[in-house]
Design a protein around this motif. Structure first.
Motif, short mmCIF file in Angstrom:
data_model
loop_
_atom_site.label_atom_id
_atom_site.label_comp_id
_atom_site.label_asym_id
_atom_site.label_seq_id
_atom_site.Cartn_x
_atom_site.Cartn_y
_atom_site.Cartn_z
N GLN A 1 -6.36 -1.92 -11.61
CA GLN A 1 -6.22 -0.99 -10.49
C GLN A 1 -6.34 -1.72 -9.15
O GLN A 1 -5.54 -1.50 -8.24
N THR A 2 -7.30 -2.61 -9.03
CA THR A 2 -7.49 -3.38 -7.80
C THR A 2 -6.26 -4.24 -7.50
O THR A 2 -5.74 -4.25 -6.38
N ALA A 3 -5.77 -4.95 -8.53
CA ALA A 3 -4.59 -5.80 -8.34
C ALA A 3 -3.36 -4.96 -8.02
O ALA A 3 -2.55 -5.34 -7.17
N GLU A 4 -3.22 -3.83 -8.68
CA GLU A 4 -2.05 -2.98 -8.47
C GLU A 4 -2.05 -2.37 -7.06
O GLU A 4 -1.00 -2.26 -6.43
N MET A 5 -3.22 -2.01 -6.56
CA MET A 5 -3.29 -1.46 -5.20
C MET A 5 -2.86 -2.52 -4.18
O MET A 5 -2.16 -2.21 -3.22
N ALA A 6 -3.23 -3.77 -4.40
CA ALA A 6 -2.79 -4.85 -3.50
C ALA A 6 -1.28 -5.05 -3.61
O ALA A 6 -0.60 -5.23 -2.59
N PHE A 7 -0.74 -4.98 -4.82
CA PHE A 7 0.70 -5.12 -5.02
C PHE A 7 1.45 -4.00 -4.30
O PHE A 7 2.47 -4.24 -3.64
N ILE A 8 0.95 -2.79 -4.41
CA ILE A 8 1.58 -1.64 -3.75
C ILE A 8 1.57 -1.82 -2.24
O ILE A 8 2.58 -1.55 -1.57
N ALA A 9 0.46 -2.28 -1.69
CA ALA A 9 0.38 -2.50 -0.24
C ALA A 9 1.44 -3.51 0.19
O ALA A 9 2.14 -3.29 1.19
N ASP A 10 1.58 -4.60 -0.56
CA ASP A 10 2.61 -5.60 -0.24
C ASP A 10 4.01 -5.01 -0.36
O ASP A 10 4.89 -5.29 0.46
N GLN A 11 4.20 -4.19 -1.38
CA GLN A 11 5.50 -3.56 -1.59
C GLN A 11 5.86 -2.63 -0.43
O GLN A 11 6.99 -2.63 0.04
N LEU A 12 4.91 -1.86 0.05
CA LEU A 12 5.17 -0.95 1.16
C LEU A 12 5.52 -1.72 2.44
O LEU A 12 6.41 -1.31 3.19
N ILE A 13 4.86 -2.85 2.64
CA ILE A 13 5.20 -3.70 3.79
C ILE A 13 6.62 -4.26 3.62
O ILE A 13 7.40 -4.28 4.57
N ALA A 14 6.95 -4.69 2.42
CA ALA A 14 8.31 -5.22 2.16
C ALA A 14 9.36 -4.16 2.43
O ALA A 14 10.40 -4.44 3.04
N LEU A 15 9.11 -2.93 2.03
CA LEU A 15 10.06 -1.85 2.29
C LEU A 15 10.16 -1.56 3.78
O LEU A 15 11.27 -1.37 4.31
N GLU A 16 9.04 -1.56 4.46
CA GLU A 16 9.02 -1.33 5.91
C GLU A 16 9.82 -2.41 6.63
O GLU A 16 10.56 -2.12 7.59
N ASP A 17 9.70 -3.64 6.15
CA ASP A 17 10.39 -4.77 6.77
C ASP A 17 11.83 -4.93 6.26
O ASP A 17 12.52 -5.87 6.65
N GLN A 18 12.24 -4.04 5.38
CA GLN A 18 13.57 -4.10 4.76
C GLN A 18 13.82 -5.45 4.09
O GLN A 18 14.92 -6.02 4.17
N ASP A 19 12.81 -5.95 3.44
CA ASP A 19 12.89 -7.21 2.71
C ASP A 19 13.84 -7.05 1.52
O ASP A 19 13.65 -6.16 0.69
N PRO A 20 14.84 -7.89 1.41
CA PRO A 20 15.79 -7.76 0.29
C PRO A 20 15.13 -8.06 -1.06
O PRO A 20 15.69 -7.72 -2.10
N ASN A 21 13.97 -8.68 -1.06
CA ASN A 21 13.27 -8.98 -2.31
C ASN A 21 12.31 -7.87 -2.73
O ASN A 21 11.58 -8.03 -3.72
N ALA A 22 12.32 -6.76 -2.01
CA ALA A 22 11.45 -5.64 -2.37
C ALA A 22 11.83 -5.11 -3.75
O ALA A 22 12.99 -5.17 -4.15
#
Length: 90
Positions: free
Chosen positions: A33-54
């Motif tokens: 759960q701890t690791a997944e919450m960190a992954f989700i936070a990174d994923q949301l930033i990637a989507l916000e930044d329109q990162d093609p690797n999201a």
């Protein structure tokens, strides 16, 4: 006839045994759960930044997933079975 005294402090209940067996699973799920919450936070930033690797999924899907992961714990259906974990958006 010899009688033996019962040491009631040594008595364990079925609940005690179940808790002892489930403890490692619960620790594993807390780490996930701890690791997944960190992954989700990174994923949301990637989507916000329109990162093609999201990863696949919309911002809304990832936020809903975050809510599911946050609720994953005691009382959640299937907890602590790995196969019952919330699933990432696809």
């Amino acid at each position: 006839m010899a009688t033996e005294n019962i040491d009631w402090s040594q008595l364990t209940t079925a609940r005690d045994r179940a808790d002892r067996l489930l403890k490692p699973l619960k620790e594993l799920e807390a780490s996930w759960q701890t690791a997944e919450m960190a992954f989700i936070a990174d994923q949301l930033i990637a989507l916000e930044d329109q990162d093609p690797n999201a990863q696949p999924g919309t911002e809304r899907q990832w936020r809903d997933y975050r809510t599911q992961v946050r609720r994953w714990g005691e009382g959640a259906d299937g907890y602590p079975a790995v196969e019952s974990r919330p699933r990432r958006p696809v």
